[in-house]
Each structure stands twice: as structure tokens, then as C-alpha cells.
Design an enzyme around this catalytic site. Structure first.
Site, PDB file in Angstrom:
ATOM      1  N   LYS A 133       7.147  -9.944  -4.815  1.00  0.00           N
ATOM      2  CA  LYS A 133       6.328  -8.963  -4.109  1.00  0.00           C
ATOM      3  C   LYS A 133       5.651  -9.728  -2.983  1.00  0.00           C
ATOM      4  CE  LYS A 133       2.184  -6.816  -4.314  1.00  0.00           C
ATOM      5  NZ  LYS A 133       0.974  -6.259  -4.925  1.00  0.00           N
ATOM      6  N   GLY A 146      -7.616  -2.654  -4.167  1.00  0.00           N
ATOM      7  CA  GLY A 146      -8.838  -2.666  -4.964  1.00  0.00           C
ATOM      8  C   GLY A 146      -9.891  -1.658  -4.542  1.00  0.00           C
ATOM      9  N   ALA A 180      -1.149  -0.254  -4.236  1.00  0.00           N
ATOM     10  CA  ALA A 180      -2.564  -0.477  -3.930  1.00  0.00           C
ATOM     11  C   ALA A 180      -3.340   0.776  -3.532  1.00  0.00           C
ATOM     12  CB  ALA A 180      -2.752  -1.513  -2.832  1.00  0.00           C
ATOM     13  N   GLY A 181      -4.564   0.840  -4.013  1.00  0.00           N
ATOM     14  CA  GLY A 181      -5.502   1.861  -3.572  1.00  0.00           C
ATOM     15  C   GLY A 181      -5.728   3.025  -4.524  1.00  0.00           C
ATOM     16  N   ASN A 208      -3.194  -2.063 -10.105  1.00  0.00           N
ATOM     17  CA  ASN A 208      -3.826  -3.090 -10.941  1.00  0.00           C
ATOM     18  C   ASN A 208      -5.271  -2.711 -11.249  1.00  0.00           C
ATOM     19  OD1 ASN A 208      -3.791  -6.750 -10.868  1.00  0.00           O
ATOM     20  ND2 ASN A 208      -5.016  -5.408 -12.121  1.00  0.00           N
ATOM     21  N   THR A 209      -6.107  -2.713 -10.214  1.00  0.00           N
ATOM     22  CA  THR A 209      -7.541  -2.527 -10.425  1.00  0.00           C
ATOM     23  C   THR A 209      -7.872  -1.185 -11.078  1.00  0.00           C
ATOM     24  OG1 THR A 209      -7.819  -3.832  -8.427  1.00  0.00           O
ATOM     25  CG2 THR A 209      -9.786  -2.788  -9.304  1.00  0.00           C
TER      26      THR A 209
END
Lengths: 265, 66
Positions: free
Chosen positions: A107, A168, A194-195, A216-217
Site C-alpha cells: 500500500k 484519521g 481513509a476518513g 483503521n482509526t
């Protein structure tokens, strides 16, 4: 919990010659502890799990490799080049990651700005070209710009990963139009990365018709990461199912659902 | 003899191989990737590549990330 997804006709997600049943990919960063991480990954149903490359802690009193907690036979490890700000650094990290011996997927992240963590698209393209040449299957983390996405595909990337919103941030899908456009124009898989902040974000993202989503976050920083991972699994399936089902057209005026005839005098 | 491992100055025995260095640090060679003066050294070669004064060695592994 079971869902009726068996009734949905879908094809598996194929990236760089590998097929995956789950369209949700998850990261391994920022978990409160490793046990929670392991249970959250399990609950997410993800097959592709991202990891980062960092120096071994020489005093070994602190963190150890994430591989002590993950079984590379059961999950597909996707190494990232997070934290790299130049093409040269990203290439260096990708080569180190490949040497770990799991696969030749990476990635690719080349960050251009510390505050927003938005990608440096010039560096990204440069690194992508080199890594593709070296036989890597490159999944390129990029912004929602169509032209950059097209260039990354031309460069031979195995997948293009436009962001929903900054890494994040949890702001959700800010630009569905651009993500749809990228999906419509590219031939390689489009994975939104992301986001995402909560399950509805994942659902709306998948409803755009993209091939998958990486987060992830949103899971790791939830009050209950394991429960959120389960929610994300269901939302990803729901969004994909809704996309395949084909939503009704939007109307500016109401249309009754019940018969207008047969009313009493 | 002084070498730089992951940015830290470390003393190693003169003539030591990279495998010796890992052993001195109690690191499992299967669990780390070794970069020696910016060049990746594959596992089978770790025992034959020797380190010299001032060499830069990076030892990396996978950690949690997104």
C-alpha cells in the site's frame, strides 16, 4: 449474526491476481491493546490487514512485532509505506516490506503535507512506476483526483485508493461524486482508503460502487473497537448490497406509496 | 568496533557477520529484515556479510499501522 447476503449475486474482489471474499480491509494501528486488535480484526471479517514497517526496538522492552498476534496464513498482510514523504523513502520501505517474505503487495503512501496527510501525487506516481517495474503489486493511496487516479492506473498500479477524507479524520465520504467518477473510469479496483468515521460512512462509500474500503482509526479509536468492527462488516456488506440492488431514482416531489383510488367519500 | 544500528551507536566484535550482530542483540533473524549500508541483505547471506567500523545497519519489522 447472519445476514441474507447469500441471496446477493456478487463476484469476489480481485486485486493483482488474488481474490478476496471480504470487501473490508482493516489496519492494525492505534488499538488500545493487542487482544482488542485481534478480536476486532476477527469481528470485521477482513482478509486484508495492513501493517507498517518500523525499526525494531533494540532494548526490546517495548512493543514487539505485530506478527506475534496475527497469523499470516489466515490473513493477507498488506504492508504500507506510511510516514514516507518522498518517493525514495517509500521505495525503500516497500523493498524492506517485501523482504519480510509474505507477498509483493504494497500500500503505497507518499505523504505531501504533515497537517492534512494528503498525498504528494508527483512523488506517488514516481514511486509507483519504480515499484511496478520491480514487480510489486501497488495499491496507491491517493486523493479524489480523477487524473491522478488515471495516471496511477496507467503506471500499472494493481488498485487505486482514493481517500474518503483525511487519514484519521473520521469525516466520512466528502466527495462521493469524485469517487464515483474514479470508479466509473478506472479498470483496476478502486478501494476507498481513509476518513471513514462510523458505519454509515462505510455504507455510503460502498453504495458508490467502489470495490472495497480500508479503514483503521474508525475501528481502533471507537469506544468498543470489536463492536465497531462488527458494525463496519455489516455496513460494508449493506452498502455493497444496496449498490448491486440499484437504488430508486431520486425525486424532488413526493409520490404516495399507498393507492390513491378506493378512498372513502 | 563501533557501528550504527537503528540510529544508535553499538559496539560489535571486529569481523562479526550480520548474523552475529543479530545474535548479540538477541534478535531472531526470521523476524527482522536487515538493511546494511542502505542495501538489503537477504536471510541466507546474513552469515557471510561482515560488518566494518562505522557501518549503518537498519533492523526493521512489521508494527501496527493503517
Amino acid at each position: 449474526m447472519t445476514t441474507a447476503v447469500e441471496t446477493i449475486q456478487d463476484t469476489p474482489l480481485e486485486i493483482g491476481g488474488r481474490t478476496f471474499q471480504s470487501r473490508l480491509m482493516v489496519g492494525t494501528g492505534k488499538y488500545p491493546d493487542m487482544d482488542t486488535m485481534v478480536r476486532a480484526i476477527e469481528a470485521s471479517g477482513a482478509e486484508v490487514v495492513t501493517v507498517a514497517v518500523r525499526r525494531v526496538n533494540l532494548d526490546r522492552s517495548k512493543e514487539s512485532s505485530v506478527l506475534h498476534f496475527l497469523d499470516p496464513k489466515r490473513i493477507f498482510l498488506l504492508a504500507n509505506t506510511a510516514g514516507c514523504y518522498t518517493a525514495a523513502d517509500a521505495i525503500r520501505y516497500a523493498r524492506l516490506a517485501r523482504e519480510a517474505g509474505f507477498n509483493d503487495f504494497v500500500k503505497l503512501e507518499v505523504i505531501g503535507d504533515e497537517e492534512t496527510l494528503l498525498p504528494d501525487v508527483a512523488g506517488l506516481l514516481e514511486a509507483a512506476k519504480v515499484l511496478v517495474q520491480e514487480g510489486f503489486k501497488v495499491l496507491a493511496y491517493t486523493n479524489e483526483d480523477l487524473v491522478t487516479a488515471l495516471r496511477l492506473e496507467d503506471a500499472g498500479c494493481a488498485a487505486v485508493m482514493p481517500l474518503a477524507s483525511p487519514i484519521g479524520s473520521g469525516l466520512g465520504l466528502l466527495n462521493p461524486f469524485s469517487v464515483r467518477t474514479i470508479k466509473r473510469r478506472l479498470h483496476v479496483p478502486v478501494i476507498v482508503d481513509a476518513g471513514v468515521g462510523t458505519a454509515s460512512d462505510a455504507c455510503v462509500t460502498m453504495e458508490q460502487g467502489v470495490d472495497g474500503i480500508l479503514m483503521n482509526t474508525a475501528i481502533a479509536a471507537a469506544q468498543d473497537p470489536v463492536a465497531m468492527a462488527q458494525a463496519m462488516r455489516l455496513a460494508t456488506i449493506a452498502g455493497r448490497a444496496a449498490y448491486l440492488a440499484g437504488r430508486m431514482p431520486r425525486r424532488e416531489v413526493a409520490m404516495p406509496s399507498s393507492p390513491t383510488r378506493g378512498m372513502l367519500d | 568496533m563501533d557501528v550504527v544500528i537503528n540510529g544508535e551507536h553499538k559496539r560489535v566484535t571486529p569481523g562479526a557477520s550480520l548474523l552475529d550482530v543479530l545474535s548479540q542483540l538477541e534478535l531472531d533473524p526470521r523476524a527482522v529484515v536487515v538493511e546494511h549500508n542502505r542495501r538489503i541483505v537477504r536471510r541466507p547471506a546474513l552469515g557471510v556479510v561482515t560488518v566494518n567500523e562505522g557501518d549503518a545497519i537498519e533492523l526493521v519489522h512489521f508494527v501496527g499501522g493503517g
